[in-house]
Design a protein around this motif. Structure first.
Motif, PDB file in Angstrom:
ATOM      1  N   LEU A 167       0.844  -1.195   0.000  1.00 53.26           N
ATOM      2  CA  LEU A 167       0.000   0.000   0.000  1.00 53.26           C
ATOM      3  C   LEU A 167       0.877   1.241   0.000  1.00 53.26           C
ATOM      4  O   LEU A 167       1.925   1.284   0.654  1.00 53.26           O
ATOM      5  CB  LEU A 167      -0.906   0.000   1.227  1.00 53.26           C
ATOM      6  N   ARG A 168       0.450   2.278  -0.741  1.00 51.29           N
ATOM      7  CA  ARG A 168       1.261   3.488  -0.857  1.00 51.29           C
ATOM      8  C   ARG A 168       0.383   4.713  -1.009  1.00 51.29           C
ATOM      9  O   ARG A 168      -0.800   4.599  -1.347  1.00 51.29           O
ATOM     10  CB  ARG A 168       2.212   3.386  -2.047  1.00 51.29           C
ATOM     11  N   PRO A 169       0.941   5.900  -0.769  1.00 49.54           N
ATOM     12  CA  PRO A 169       0.165   7.132  -0.921  1.00 49.54           C
ATOM     13  C   PRO A 169      -0.215   7.369  -2.383  1.00 49.54           C
ATOM     14  O   PRO A 169       0.437   6.863  -3.300  1.00 49.54           O
ATOM     15  CB  PRO A 169       1.124   8.227  -0.437  1.00 49.54           C
ATOM     16  N   GLU A 170      -1.254   8.160  -2.594  1.00 47.51           N
ATOM     17  CA  GLU A 170      -1.583   8.582  -3.954  1.00 47.51           C
ATOM     18  C   GLU A 170      -0.543   9.563  -4.482  1.00 47.51           C
ATOM     19  O   GLU A 170      -0.318   9.637  -5.688  1.00 47.51           O
ATOM     20  CB  GLU A 170      -2.970   9.236  -3.979  1.00 47.51           C
ATOM     21  N   SER A 171       0.089  10.279  -3.596  1.00 52.10           N
ATOM     22  CA  SER A 171       1.088  11.265  -3.987  1.00 52.10           C
ATOM     23  C   SER A 171       2.334  10.591  -4.541  1.00 52.10           C
ATOM     24  O   SER A 171       3.010   9.815  -3.850  1.00 52.10           O
ATOM     25  CB  SER A 171       1.473  12.131  -2.784  1.00 52.10           C
ATOM     26  N   HIS A 172       2.660  10.894  -5.797  1.00 54.36           N
ATOM     27  CA  HIS A 172       3.878  10.368  -6.416  1.00 54.36           C
ATOM     28  C   HIS A 172       5.108  10.846  -5.653  1.00 54.36           C
ATOM     29  O   HIS A 172       6.014  10.048  -5.340  1.00 54.36           O
ATOM     30  CB  HIS A 172       3.944  10.834  -7.874  1.00 54.36           C
ATOM     31  N   ARG A 173       5.140  12.119  -5.332  1.00 52.37           N
ATOM     32  CA  ARG A 173       6.311  12.694  -4.670  1.00 52.37           C
ATOM     33  C   ARG A 173       6.548  12.051  -3.310  1.00 52.37           C
ATOM     34  O   ARG A 173       7.691  11.732  -2.950  1.00 52.37           O
ATOM     35  CB  ARG A 173       6.117  14.205  -4.521  1.00 52.37           C
TER      36      ARG A 173
END
Length: 307
Positions: free
Chosen positions: A275-281
């Motif tokens: 799982l990861r943030p929607e934010s690419h940065r």
């Protein structure tokens, strides 16, 4: 089952690798709320604490067999540390003393500490090692290219093996076949842009021209930094080091795009379902700071086999 705690746990590279090695990570801590949030999302059975580990209450940390830690590395890095005139990183080097404090309180069987190779050049490194030795441990430094452990990325890091032994324990780390970048790159996905367009830097165009001559119509190249900066690099070899910023670009014919966050996580050897943030940065920042899980797994397995 072997148990562990994870200091400066970040996005969870050590914890993911430990889990794959059959180790139960009981407790993980980091000072950055976003890192703790995503570590907790991916490791629901681990207790999490958001805390400056200089202030840790070690009596509240569960007893464990193995300490895992990745103290802040920026203060030691040649690019960003004190030698480059960045005094804001001076205090970050002191985070390594939390490892000593944790070892002193809990006295686990051993530990693994990851950092950049320049860590051993720290003026206080001899004192840090002496403090650990005073607690009855030995420290064995290993300089490892994670590509040699099966990670599809050339990433040279220092792994310090801390053991209760008469002499420092050098692990038997079997060199694996290198995994090429093409194993995780998708040249049919993503948002591509024309290479030739107003504002494109001459250095970029020159790098692409050189890359085409060497590698054809598909290759990767750094957008900044040294290494493959003049020629790009073949997708038949591991990609270069994933950093906390967008660095790598894919070239496909007359188009190019930056490495996606998903590809960066794959290059780090995180599982596809992480799982990861929607934010690419934000994802890139956490990925670039992490321990590659597969490297962590291989090193933990080697330590357990030698125990």
């Amino acid at each position: 089952m072997t148990t562990a705690i994870d200091l400066f746990a970040g996005y969870g590279g050590w914890t993911t690798g430990a889990t794959e090695a059959g180790v139960q990570v009981l407790w993980a801590a980091n000072h950055w709320p976003e890192a703790v949030k995503w570590h907790a999302a991916n490791h629901r059975n681990t207790e999490h604490v958001c805390q400056d580990l200089h202030q840790a209450r070690w009596e509240n940390v569960p007893a464990h067999d193995l300490l895992l830690a990745s103290p802040c590395c920026q203060g030691h890095s040649r690019a960003r540390g004190k030698a480059s005139g960045n005094p804001q990183h001076d205090s970050s080097r002191s985070t390594a003393w939390a490892v000593v404090s944790a070892l002193e309180f809990h006295r686990p069987d051993g530990g693994l500490v990851e950092n950049v190779p320049e860590f051993v050049e720290w003026a206080l490194y001899p004192a840090w090692v002496a403090a650990i030795q005073a607690l009855g441990y030995q420290v064995a430094p290993h300089i490892v290219d994670c590509a040699d452990l099966g990670v599809p990325q050339h990433r040279v890091r220092l792994f310090l093996v801390i053991t209760r032994s008469r002499a420092p324990l050098m692990l038997e780390l079997h060199k694996r076949q290198h995994v090429p970048a093409r194993s995780f790159l998708d040249f049919n996905a993503g948002k591509w842009s024309p290479i030739v367009r107003p504002g494109r830097a001459p250095a970029t165009l020159n790098r692409i021209r050189n890359g085409r001559q060497r590698f054809g119509d598909q290759f990767v190249m750094p957008y900044y930094g040294k290494g493959s900066g003049l020629t790009g690099r073949s997708i038949e070899r591991p990609i270069g080091t994933i950093t906390t910023r967008d660095r790598w670009a894919l070239v496909r014919g007359d188009e190019m795009r930056m490495l996606s966050a998903g590809e960066a996580l794959a290059a780090m050897s995180f599982p596809a379902d992480t799982l990861r943030p929607e934010s690419h940065r934000l994802t890139m920042h956490m990925a670039g700071n992490a321990v590659p899980p597969l490297a962590g797994q291989r090193i933990i397995e080697a330590l357990l086999a030698a125990a």
